[in-house]
Design an enzyme around this catalytic site. Sequence first.
Site, mmCIF file in Angstrom:
data_model
loop_
_atom_site.group_PDB
_atom_site.id
_atom_site.type_symbol
_atom_site.label_atom_id
_atom_site.label_comp_id
_atom_site.label_asym_id
_atom_site.label_seq_id
_atom_site.Cartn_x
_atom_site.Cartn_y
_atom_site.Cartn_z
ATOM 1 N N GLY A 116 31.991 23.647 39.676
ATOM 2 C CA GLY A 116 31.663 24.250 41.166
ATOM 3 C C GLY A 116 30.593 24.917 41.020
ATOM 4 C CB THR A 117 28.601 26.753 38.821
ATOM 5 O OG1 THR A 117 28.377 25.740 37.720
ATOM 6 C CG2 THR A 117 29.584 27.873 38.410
ATOM 7 N N GLY A 118 27.386 24.512 40.746
ATOM 8 C CA GLY A 118 26.020 23.387 41.046
ATOM 9 C C GLY A 118 25.310 22.766 40.296
ATOM 10 C CG HIS A 121 49.550 47.784 43.304
ATOM 11 N ND1 HIS A 121 49.637 48.183 41.797
ATOM 12 C CD2 HIS A 121 50.633 46.827 43.613
ATOM 13 C CE1 HIS A 121 50.278 47.132 41.305
ATOM 14 N NE2 HIS A 121 51.038 46.431 42.200
ATOM 15 C CD GLU A 155 51.645 44.584 47.106
ATOM 16 O OE1 GLU A 155 50.450 45.142 46.886
ATOM 17 O OE2 GLU A 155 52.156 43.807 46.237
ATOM 18 N N GLY A 212 28.222 25.299 32.488
ATOM 19 C CA GLY A 212 28.657 26.233 33.632
ATOM 20 C C GLY A 212 30.116 25.792 33.794
ATOM 21 N N PRO A 213 30.716 26.897 34.475
ATOM 22 C CG PRO A 213 31.610 29.021 35.089
ATOM 23 C CD PRO A 213 30.154 28.150 34.835
ATOM 24 C CB THR A 225 26.740 17.199 40.297
ATOM 25 O OG1 THR A 225 27.600 17.408 39.068
ATOM 26 C CG2 THR A 225 26.437 16.064 40.503
#
Length: 656
Positions: free
Chosen positions: A238-240, A462, A459, A235-236, A242
């Site tokens: 920082g997704t948990g 947008h 802005e 997974g990417p 570990t």
Amino acid sequence: MNNTNKDNKTNMPKFKFSSYWIYGAIFIAIIAFQFLNSGDLASKSISKNKFDEILNDNDIQKITVVNKDVAQIYLTKEALEKEKHKKYTTSAFYRPGSPVYEYNFGDQQNFENQVYKAKEENKLIVDLRNEEQTSIFDAIIGFLPFIILILIWVFFMRRMSGAGGGSGAGGQIFSIGKSKAKLFDKNTDVKTTFENVAGLEGAKEEVQEIVDFLKSPEKYTALGGKIPKGALLVGPPGTGKTLLAKAVAGEAGVPFFSLSGSDFVEMFVGVGASRVRDLFKQAQQKSPSIIFIDEIDAIGRARGKNSMTGGNDERENTLNQLLTEMDGFGTDTNVIVLAATNRADVLDKALMRAGRFDRQIYVDLPDINERQEIFEVHIKPLKLAEDVNVEFLAQQTPGFSGADIANMCNEAALIAARKSKKAIQHQDFLDAVDRIVGGLEKKNKVITPKEKKVIAYHEAGHATVSWMLEHAAPLVKVTIVPRGQSLGAAWYLPAERMIVQTEQMLDEMCATLGGRAAEKIIFDKISTGALSDLEKVTKQARAMVTVYGLNSEVGNITYYDSSGNDAFVKPYSEETGKKIDKEISKMIEFQYQRAIELLKKNKEKLTVLAELLLEKEVIFKDDLQKIFGKRPFEELDVEVKTDETKEEPKDTVSEE
């Protein structure tokens, strides 16, 4: 006084024994032995005349010629009593039986002839003999270069093998092939459990089954099932991944060996494979057990692709040993291997096959419900105000990983503390989102009034286009406060979709081009502020044509290769490439003209919005409702993303 003495004793440095003290004591003892046993200290060097006088007086009992160079002169008992010799024999350094004088005679043959001649003429009793003596200092000096080389070698070997580690001062060289895994068992206090892991329900279910198998294997083996060899967490960052492994250590109740893939890498040949063998040997001795290898791509990369010289690759040897240990002859012990990586595409196919990593558990970025659960975990230790809306915060953080949410909660606490607040308010969390996504607010950035007006209309463009399009994401707020590299930003709340239709992508492209379209309508000029917008729509258009097959001219064809093998090969012809470029340009220009038409119809409202933005610098959804009225389309307020007005690469905005 007693307490003071106790404190002084407590603060006194503890006595630590070192093996080097033994070497020092031996060296001092050798020096002292040589010092005390040397007769040279008591010997007085004399001249030729003095020697002739002593020789003719028949005071000499014995002459010892040492190394054919120096004559050591021993006196008779009668001579020792004479007054002229007593000042030397009564010295503190003199020992009975040692030479009293030393005479450097020069040529040995002439000296011996002189002694023999005097002995015959005067009938002397002197005894002449030759001796070869070797000084211990001469021996040390002779071997000194070799001693220095050995000491340097020992020093570097200790440094490379991690001096000060767990094997003691003398065993570091021989422990270099030992595993560096950290052991967690019943004696180790591991507080992380599955309750501390918010979200990741599917991943927790897969890992929980492994934990249950280790706790009660008979439940599964009774039906003929076999223990899985390994599970790979993908997974990417920082997704948990570990964190999930730490929870397994806390839940399993069996020995848990944790280490990183880089712990196998060493400069010495064969060390990596040796550490793998030692790791599995320890795990088998404590089976059932779990081995967790974090960042396994450090040793698990596909073999044969990186060997430029054709030589022996130490990393490949380590991987070969790992493959053998995981599934080879004699690997029937209850040892499960967990591994984590965010680069599963580069791993060796032999490592990924069934029988080694039987399960590949994908740990994806959390959705809105999982983000809310993660927020609940991280805000527990925080002191919150009553206005904090966790559900809205989950909506405001699309694409945030668990680590990003933890960082956001900490950043909110720091912002509240900086403002001397007694509790963290909802606005502090929103400021933390701005800080993390947009960057630090740059209050001192020099922006001319003309540039500020261009940014405001950009802005506002947008915001206006996104408000008028059905599939464009609803807007949350617009700001022209510089942050990081952005000069302004529009924040949206798009729905989380599993699939995206063509109309939805085209509306998003049109809203993204609304900024440049507003500049064209109001100033009849365009600026470099739309750099990030152009980059975004170009990527979207290229993906629609070459990846998703959403273009009628190119057809239902994709040139995307998920294996990543087309990095250096263009998968289409030159003619097709020209067609792709033409369709991408046509798609972008059509949406640009569409944005211009929408803004021309709402030019007055665009101007009102831009002037309000210049006045307040930050406007919200309520301000847009007052100007445009209620949005005519159903709003799916689920997530937030930003659309930033980027600076020119030279950190300037061209004037209109």
